[in-house]
Scaffold this motif. Structure first.
Motif, PDB file in Angstrom:
ATOM      1  N   GLN A   1     -38.344  18.129   1.966  1.00  0.00           N
ATOM      2  CA  GLN A   1     -37.733  17.231   0.978  1.00  0.00           C
ATOM      3  C   GLN A   1     -38.782  16.668   0.031  1.00  0.00           C
TER       4      GLN A   1
ATOM      5  N   SER B   1     -40.214  19.414  -2.361  1.00  0.00           N
ATOM      6  CA  SER B   1     -39.255  19.920  -3.344  1.00  0.00           C
ATOM      7  C   SER B   1     -38.839  18.881  -4.379  1.00  0.00           C
ATOM      8  N   ALA B   2     -39.219  17.629  -4.192  1.00  0.00           N
ATOM      9  CA  ALA B   2     -38.906  16.599  -5.189  1.00  0.00           C
ATOM     10  C   ALA B   2     -39.665  16.907  -6.479  1.00  0.00           C
ATOM     11  N   PRO B   3     -39.021  16.774  -7.626  1.00  0.00           N
ATOM     12  CA  PRO B   3     -39.693  17.114  -8.893  1.00  0.00           C
ATOM     13  C   PRO B   3     -40.882  16.197  -9.176  1.00  0.00           C
TER      14      PRO B   3
ATOM     15  N   GLN C   1     -40.570  18.368 -15.957  1.00  0.00           N
ATOM     16  CA  GLN C   1     -40.322  18.274 -14.527  1.00  0.00           C
ATOM     17  C   GLN C   1     -40.835  19.559 -13.878  1.00  0.00           C
ATOM     18  N   LEU C   2     -41.753  19.425 -12.958  1.00  0.00           N
ATOM     19  CA  LEU C   2     -42.270  20.577 -12.230  1.00  0.00           C
ATOM     20  C   LEU C   2     -41.660  20.583 -10.832  1.00  0.00           C
ATOM     21  N   TYR C   3     -41.341  21.785 -10.366  1.00  0.00           N
ATOM     22  CA  TYR C   3     -40.705  21.925  -9.060  1.00  0.00           C
ATOM     23  C   TYR C   3     -41.541  22.846  -8.178  1.00  0.00           C
TER      24      TYR C   3
ATOM     25  N   ASN D   1     -41.593  24.566  -3.955  1.00  0.00           N
ATOM     26  CA  ASN D   1     -40.844  24.723  -2.721  1.00  0.00           C
ATOM     27  C   ASN D   1     -41.833  25.076  -1.626  1.00  0.00           C
TER      28      ASN D   1
END
Length: 156
Positions: free
Chosen positions: A43, A46-48, A55-57, A59
């Motif tokens: 969690q 994976s938060a931006p 906004q970077l993502y 995983n």
């Protein structure tokens, strides 16, 4: 570092290299508690992230091995967690997998099957190498890894 925010003071995080991190959870009441921490880590990662008005993502895929069930030394535990992580990646990223001996067997069978399934000429392009792993402290042998390399026909 966002990973540290999820961990307790007794826990440890270290970068292994590239995009791989090692998290050591100390004194867990039960192995299932590692899965709870892994869920929190997924969690958190994976938060931006806000960066220059964007906004970077990211995983993550997490592999878990538990002492002493999956090994009684650091090398075995890390290797087994790595096998479990690749299984998590194969099942769709953003997942967690506990190590089981079946995963090691599946990985070996998959590689062998992929080489066998290649066209006969392409199969000869794969070459198996063994590489020694030496201690940087005293240069004694601490392990050996097997590498499969692809020799492209145009590079021969």
């Amino acid at each position: 570092m966002r990973i540290k925010e999820v961990l307790r003071e007794a826990d440890m995080v270290s970068r292994l290299g590239g995009d791989e991190f090692l998290v050591i959870l100390a004194d867990l009441a039960a192995p299932e508690d590692a899965a709870k921490v892994a869920d929190k880590l997924l969690q958190t990662v994976s938060a931006p992230i806000a960066f220059e008005a964007r906004q970077l993502y990211a995983n993550a895929s997490i592999g878990i091995s538990v002492f002493p069930r999956h090994g009684d030394n650091a090398d075995d535990l890390i290797r087994h967690a790595d096998v479990a992580m690749y299984s998590a990646k194969d099942h769709g990223r953003g997942q967690t997998r506990f190590y089981t001996p079946v995963l090691s067997a599946e990985g070996a069978v998959t590689l062998e099957q992929e080489i066998e399934a290649a066209p006969s000429g392409a199969a000869r392009e794969f070459v198996l190498y063994y590489q020694a792993q030496l201690s940087v402290v005293d240069l004694h042998l601490v392990g050996i890894e097997a590498l499969v390399r692809w020799r492209h026909p145009s590079a021969a």
